[in-house]
Design an enzyme around this catalytic site. Structure first.
Site, PDB file in Angstrom:
ATOM      1  N   HIS A  86      -2.767   7.943   6.712  1.00 56.53           N
ATOM      2  CA  HIS A  86      -1.894   8.764   5.958  1.00 56.53           C
ATOM      3  C   HIS A  86      -2.335   9.930   5.396  1.00 56.53           C
ATOM      4  O   HIS A  86      -1.828  11.078   5.474  1.00 56.53           O
ATOM      5  CB  HIS A  86      -1.169   8.065   4.907  1.00 56.53           C
TER       6      HIS A  86
ATOM      7  N   GLY B 141       0.866  -1.214  -0.030  1.00 52.49           N
ATOM      8  CA  GLY B 141      -0.222   0.056  -0.169  1.00 52.49           C
ATOM      9  C   GLY B 141       0.880   1.333  -0.006  1.00 52.49           C
ATOM     10  O   GLY B 141       2.114   1.117   0.714  1.00 52.49           O
TER      11      GLY B 141
ATOM     12  N   HIS C 220      -4.794   1.792   7.162  1.00 58.36           N
ATOM     13  CA  HIS C 220      -3.469   2.490   7.340  1.00 58.36           C
ATOM     14  C   HIS C 220      -3.276   3.466   6.460  1.00 58.36           C
ATOM     15  O   HIS C 220      -2.738   4.594   6.826  1.00 58.36           O
ATOM     16  CB  HIS C 220      -2.364   1.173   7.249  1.00 58.36           C
ATOM     17  N   GLU C 221      -3.617   3.247   5.001  1.00 60.82           N
ATOM     18  CA  GLU C 221      -3.394   4.147   3.995  1.00 60.82           C
ATOM     19  C   GLU C 221      -4.294   5.412   4.270  1.00 60.82           C
ATOM     20  O   GLU C 221      -3.936   6.488   3.805  1.00 60.82           O
ATOM     21  CB  GLU C 221      -3.781   3.483   2.623  1.00 60.82           C
TER      22      GLU C 221
ATOM     23  N   GLN D 295       3.018  10.104   0.804  1.00 60.10           N
ATOM     24  CA  GLN D 295       4.272   9.402   0.980  1.00 60.10           C
ATOM     25  C   GLN D 295       5.348   9.751  -0.385  1.00 60.10           C
ATOM     26  O   GLN D 295       6.465   9.278  -0.191  1.00 60.10           O
ATOM     27  CB  GLN D 295       4.027   7.917   1.161  1.00 60.10           C
TER      28      GLN D 295
ATOM     29  N   CYS E 231       5.619   0.374   8.176  1.00 59.53           N
ATOM     30  CA  CYS E 231       5.299   1.329   6.917  1.00 59.53           C
ATOM     31  C   CYS E 231       6.338   1.798   6.012  1.00 59.53           C
ATOM     32  O   CYS E 231       7.692   1.953   6.789  1.00 59.53           O
ATOM     33  CB  CYS E 231       4.919   2.694   7.801  1.00 59.53           C
ATOM     34  N   LEU E 232       6.318   1.956   4.825  1.00 60.74           N
ATOM     35  CA  LEU E 232       7.492   2.402   3.916  1.00 60.74           C
ATOM     36  C   LEU E 232       8.059   3.648   4.387  1.00 60.74           C
ATOM     37  O   LEU E 232       9.138   3.905   4.120  1.00 60.74           O
ATOM     38  CB  LEU E 232       6.882   2.632   2.595  1.00 60.74           C
TER      39      LEU E 232
HETATM   40 ZN   LIG Z   1       2.319   3.742   5.981  1.00 60.32          ZN
END
Ligand SMILES: [Zn+2]
Length: 198
Positions: free
Chosen positions: A167, A78, A163-164, A83, A121-122
């Site tokens: 963000h 995701g 989660h997304e 991001q 998380c990236l």
């Molecule tokens: Zn994330």
């Protein structure tokens, strides 16, 4: 649930350390390049609220394509627009092996069933913290061409989508975890002093 179901870097470094096949080396190199293009913790854009998308045009489609590629190259499942430094309300994710995008997503139903599981998380490399999420969600939004879309998601996709969506509101997993896990995560995220510097 295995943590590779969430958006995050999976720490494949260890797996790849001792492999020399060209494909693996190249894939790992691509992963690191991809990660370098993902905004990291400390970047203000991760704390900002994204704005509704109003125009569905070629630029939007290109952004979605770019994010989808980046997500896969970074071994994530995701990726939200914040991001990649874009304050637009959209995210891409993988749902049952399919690439999906949700533009202007709104959760319309959340199950009262909850489950705690580790999330990465990236944008928070090396951090894995327990987060409680609803196990089922219904989300309304739009696809890349502006068609209305309603998705009913179960785990693990339900977790990824929550989660997304966080963000897009500037919310990170460290805001959703318990105090002890947050402290441990923040200690990891703090820049490490370099021995011998100064
Ligand atoms: Zn994330």
């Amino acid at each position: 649930m295995a943590d590779h179901d969430h958006e995050h870097e999976h720490d494949h470094d260890h797996d790849n350390d001792h492999e020399s096949a060209d494909g693996d080396v190249e894939r790992e190199a691509r992963r690191l390049v991809a990660l370098s293009r993902v905004r990291q913790y400390g970047d203000g854009v991760l704390r900002m609220k994204a704005r509704e998308v109003e125009i569905f045009d070629d630029d939007l489609e290109r952004l979605i394509e770019r994010m989808t590629t980046l997500m896969h190259e970074a071994n994530g499942v995701g990726l939200a627009a914040n991001q990649v430094g874009v304050l637009s309300r959209l995210f891409v994710f993988v749902d049952a092996g399919e690439n999906r995008v949700l533009v202007n997503p709104v959760i319309t139903k959340l199950s009262s069933d909850r489950e705690i599981d580790d999330e990465g998380c990236l944008s928070l490399r090396d951090v894995l913290v327990p987060v409680e999420r609803a196990t089922r969600v219904t989300i309304e939004g739009f696809d890349a061409s502006g068609e209305r879309l309603e998705l009913e998601l179960e785990l693990p996709s339900a977790r990824v989508a929550q989660h997304e969506l966080d963000h897009l509101d500037g919310v990170l997993i460290i805001d959703r975890t318990d105090d002890e896990s947050r402290r441990a995560a923040l200690a990891k995220l703090r820049p490490q002093p370099v021995l011998g510097a100064r």
